[in-house]
Design an enzyme around this catalytic site. Structure first.
Site, PDB file in Angstrom:
ATOM      1  CG  HIS A  97      -0.205   0.376   2.502  1.00 38.92           C
ATOM      2  ND1 HIS A  97       0.510  -0.559   3.210  1.00 38.92           N
ATOM      3  CD2 HIS A  97      -0.056   1.536   3.186  1.00 38.92           C
ATOM      4  CE1 HIS A  97       1.052   0.006   4.277  1.00 38.92           C
ATOM      5  NE2 HIS A  97       0.729   1.282   4.286  1.00 38.92           N
TER       6      HIS A  97
HETATM    7  C1  UD1 Z   1      -1.681   6.125   5.341  1.00 40.85           C
HETATM    8  C2  UD1 Z   1      -0.325   6.679   5.798  1.00 40.85           C
HETATM    9  C3  UD1 Z   1       0.719   5.587   5.685  1.00 40.85           C
HETATM   10  C4  UD1 Z   1       0.292   4.339   6.420  1.00 40.85           C
HETATM   11  C5  UD1 Z   1      -1.098   3.911   5.965  1.00 40.85           C
HETATM   12  C6  UD1 Z   1      -1.570   2.770   6.818  1.00 40.85           C
HETATM   13  C7  UD1 Z   1       0.012   9.072   5.352  1.00 40.85           C
HETATM   14  C8  UD1 Z   1       0.743  10.046   4.519  1.00 40.85           C
HETATM   15  N1  UD1 Z   1       0.113   7.786   4.974  1.00 40.85           N
HETATM   16  O1  UD1 Z   1      -1.545   5.804   3.974  1.00 40.85           O
HETATM   17  O2  UD1 Z   1       1.940   6.045   6.251  1.00 40.85           O
HETATM   18  O3  UD1 Z   1       1.221   3.315   6.135  1.00 40.85           O
HETATM   19  O4  UD1 Z   1      -2.022   4.997   6.105  1.00 40.85           O
HETATM   20  O5  UD1 Z   1      -2.531   1.994   6.187  1.00 40.85           O
HETATM   21  O6  UD1 Z   1      -0.623   9.438   6.310  1.00 40.85           O
HETATM   22  N2  UD1 Z   1      -9.052   5.084   1.607  1.00 40.85           N
HETATM   23  C9  UD1 Z   1     -10.304   4.518   1.537  1.00 40.85           C
HETATM   24  N3  UD1 Z   1     -10.844   4.036   2.703  1.00 40.85           N
HETATM   25  C10 UD1 Z   1     -10.192   4.104   3.894  1.00 40.85           C
HETATM   26  C11 UD1 Z   1      -8.919   4.663   3.937  1.00 40.85           C
HETATM   27  C12 UD1 Z   1      -8.357   5.156   2.776  1.00 40.85           C
HETATM   28  O7  UD1 Z   1     -10.923   4.462   0.479  1.00 40.85           O
HETATM   29  O8  UD1 Z   1     -10.756   3.665   4.908  1.00 40.85           O
HETATM   30  C13 UD1 Z   1      -8.467   5.667   0.391  1.00 40.85           C
HETATM   31  C14 UD1 Z   1      -8.388   7.198   0.519  1.00 40.85           C
HETATM   32  O9  UD1 Z   1      -9.568   7.826   0.164  1.00 40.85           O
HETATM   33  C15 UD1 Z   1      -7.257   7.509  -0.414  1.00 40.85           C
HETATM   34  C16 UD1 Z   1      -6.358   6.289  -0.285  1.00 40.85           C
HETATM   35  O10 UD1 Z   1      -7.136   5.247   0.243  1.00 40.85           O
HETATM   36  O11 UD1 Z   1      -7.707   7.585  -1.738  1.00 40.85           O
HETATM   37  C17 UD1 Z   1      -5.162   6.553   0.592  1.00 40.85           C
HETATM   38  O12 UD1 Z   1      -5.545   6.902   1.908  1.00 40.85           O
HETATM   39  P1  UD1 Z   1      -4.611   7.866   2.812  1.00 40.85           P
HETATM   40  O13 UD1 Z   1      -5.168   7.917   4.179  1.00 40.85           O
HETATM   41  O14 UD1 Z   1      -4.373   9.143   2.092  1.00 40.85           O
HETATM   42  O15 UD1 Z   1      -3.210   7.168   2.824  1.00 40.85           O
HETATM   43  P2  UD1 Z   1      -2.806   5.637   3.030  1.00 40.85           P
HETATM   44  O16 UD1 Z   1      -2.274   5.128   1.753  1.00 40.85           O
HETATM   45  O17 UD1 Z   1      -3.899   4.902   3.695  1.00 40.85           O
HETATM   46  N1  UDP Z   2      -3.406  -4.966   9.175  1.00 40.75           N
HETATM   47  C1  UDP Z   2      -4.700  -5.419   9.402  1.00 40.75           C
HETATM   48  N2  UDP Z   2      -5.447  -5.824   8.334  1.00 40.75           N
HETATM   49  C2  UDP Z   2      -4.968  -5.799   7.062  1.00 40.75           C
HETATM   50  C3  UDP Z   2      -3.646  -5.335   6.844  1.00 40.75           C
HETATM   51  C4  UDP Z   2      -2.898  -4.906   7.918  1.00 40.75           C
HETATM   52  O1  UDP Z   2      -5.134  -5.473  10.556  1.00 40.75           O
HETATM   53  O2  UDP Z   2      -5.699  -6.180   6.139  1.00 40.75           O
HETATM   54  C5  UDP Z   2      -2.604  -4.532  10.322  1.00 40.75           C
HETATM   55  C6  UDP Z   2      -1.243  -5.155  10.401  1.00 40.75           C
HETATM   56  O3  UDP Z   2      -1.309  -6.429  11.011  1.00 40.75           O
HETATM   57  C7  UDP Z   2      -0.482  -4.132  11.210  1.00 40.75           C
HETATM   58  C8  UDP Z   2      -1.067  -2.832  10.746  1.00 40.75           C
HETATM   59  O4  UDP Z   2      -2.346  -3.142  10.171  1.00 40.75           O
HETATM   60  O5  UDP Z   2      -0.752  -4.290  12.584  1.00 40.75           O
HETATM   61  C9  UDP Z   2      -0.167  -2.226   9.727  1.00 40.75           C
HETATM   62  O6  UDP Z   2      -0.814  -1.249   9.026  1.00 40.75           O
HETATM   63  P1  UDP Z   2      -0.404  -0.817   7.560  1.00 40.75           P
HETATM   64  O7  UDP Z   2       0.383  -1.887   6.898  1.00 40.75           O
HETATM   65  O8  UDP Z   2      -1.618  -0.348   6.924  1.00 40.75           O
HETATM   66  O9  UDP Z   2       0.502   0.476   7.853  1.00 40.75           O
HETATM   67  P2  UDP Z   2       2.032   0.721   8.158  1.00 40.75           P
HETATM   68  O10 UDP Z   2       2.437  -0.122   9.306  1.00 40.75           O
HETATM   69  O11 UDP Z   2       2.799   0.431   6.911  1.00 40.75           O
HETATM   70  O12 UDP Z   2       2.083   2.180   8.448  1.00 40.75           O
END
Ligand code: UD1
Ligand code: UDP
Length: 353
Positions: A203
């Site tokens: 992601h």
């Molecule tokens: C964010 C964090 C990243 C972290 C990740 C964990 C930042 C800059 N990035 O990235 O460090 O590793 O969360 O998962 O803060 N979206 C949905 N539904 C949701 C959540 C997100 O559709 O419930 C979509 C958003 O609308 C957007 C995309 O996913 O289009 C990215 O979401 P965003 O929160 O901007 O960043 P992540 O990639 O989730």
């Molecule tokens: N995780 C989860 N469900 C999923 C994928 C990840 O519960 O489908 C959990 C994972 O086990 C870990 C946390 O989410 O505890 C990590 O989040 P993510 O990989 O989104 O973010 P990052 O750690 O890279 O910021």
């Protein structure tokens, strides 16, 4: 009574905060106000963690998500400031390195409310990553810096923190607390899964926002799924959108994002972890599984040194080659790299001091 305002918004923050919130609830002299920025909002990216991990319903629920990084962070900053003015906390507590983290830390600092940062000091030294910018700036405005590893402490020392009027504390990793606490509740996800699977997650913006890197990783996953072992991939909404946008074909066992308990079950039952996640790299280790990390750097360098994790970038051949070498390999934590499950207690102890 010390009033803490905790800022959370993204999936990994719910998991990290759950263990600290639970200790706060059992401790006298400290109370917590929970603010959810709304950054993650799908049921399987947010509510599921509150339900499974017993996190209290947020006292303040903002509904801020989407937009550019600047827009998202700016909107959060404005609304978190209002919440701080209304609730008058003694301290702000932020986790990790997301936009919610930076917005919370900055709002606190501007109002002269002291900021505590859990997961301070982590560095990838790649300023192209949004997470690196968020963590450097958050550390700069924090006065209680809770580091998960010795390397994190060293990074802060190298940046001159030893000479600042702040506290840098090695407390261990709250994610190990969570994994240890909830492992026995791990449950198989609904639906059939293939035997002997590899668990993959994908992601990070550095991979998904680059069509070339995304295509190279998907080529590797498809090839591994066909020739080495089935790949189970709970697909993050960001990746789902970008795969569709670029018309890429992911021929693996795709599932929706999972709750934490189901994720723990997959970690326990997989043959290998392939990921670009920060948290999942360590969880592979907690469950004794080797990890192939599809990034160019990691903040968790001790896993590389321990031979538990290999960095392969977004290079199709390197991903496949490392998967062949590590498939089914067990790894062991012989030196207690992450604090052994006491990090949350240490955080609360220091918050109270
Ligand atoms: C964010 C964090 C990243 C972290 C990740 C964990 C930042 C800059 N990035 O990235 O460090 O590793 O969360 O998962 O803060 N979206 C949905 N539904 C949701 C959540 C997100 O559709 O419930 C979509 C958003 O609308 C957007 C995309 O996913 O289009 C990215 O979401 P965003 O929160 O901007 O960043 P992540 O990639 O989730
Ligand atoms: N995780 C989860 N469900 C999923 C994928 C990840 O519960 O489908 C959990 C994972 O086990 C870990 C946390 O989410 O505890 C990590 O989040 P993510 O990989 O989104 O973010 P990052 O750690 O890279 O910021």
């Amino acid at each position: 009574m010390q009033k803490i305002l905790t800022i959370i918004g993204a999936r990994p923050q719910f998991i990290k905060a759950s263990v600290v919130s639970s200790v706060i609830m059992q401790t006298e002299g400290i109370e917590e106000i929970l603010l959810h920025t709304g950054q993650h909002f799908d049921t399987n990216m947010s509510d599921v963690f509150f339900n499974q991990l017993g996190i209290p319903k947020p006292d303040i629920q903002l509904d801020i998500h989407g937009g550019s990084h600047g827009e998202m962070t700016g909107r959060m900053l404005a609304e978190i400031e209002q919440a701080m003015l209304a609730h008058k906390p003694d301290r702000v507590l932020v986790y990790g390195d997301t936009n919610s983290t930076l917005a919370g830390a900055l709002a606190g600092a501007k109002l002269h409310i002291p900021v505590a940062h859990v997961e301070a000091g982590l560095r990838s030294f790649n300023m192209q990553m949004p997470e690196e910018i968020n963590r450097i700036l958050t550390d700069q405005v924090s006065d209680l810096l809770f580091c998960p590893t010795d390397t994190a402490v060293q990074n802060l020392n190298n940046e001159g923190f030893a000479h600042k009027p702040v506290q840098v504390l090695q407390v261990g990793d709250v994610m190990q607390d969570a994994a240890l606490l909830f492992a026995e509740k791990a449950e198989a996800p609904v639906g059939e899964l293939p035997e002997g699977f590899i668990l993959a997650t994908l992601h990070r913006a550095e991979n998904t926002d680059s069509p070339e890197r995304l295509a190279a990783i998907i080529d590797a996953l498809n090839e591994i799924n066909t020739t080495l072992a089935p790949v189970v991939l709970p697909l993050h909404p960001r990746t789902r959108k970008l795969v569709a946008l670029h018309g890429l074909e992911l021929n693996v066992h795709l599932i929706d994002p999972l709750g934490y308990l189901e994720m723990l079950w997959l970690l326990d039952n997989c043959k290998l972890v392939l990921t670009d996640s920060g948290g999942v790299q360590k969880e592979a280790f907690f469950f004794g599984k080797a990890c192939v990390t599809m990034r160019d750097q990691t903040e968790w360098v001790e896993l590389i040194r321990a031979g538990a994790n290999e960095l392969v970038g977004a290079n199709t051949i390197r991903i496949i080659d490392a998967t062949k070498r590590h498939l089914g390999r067990q790894v062991q934590d012989t030196v207690n790299l992450y604090g052994g499950g006491k990090a949350a207690e240490r955080v609360v102890f220091h918050l109270l001091r």
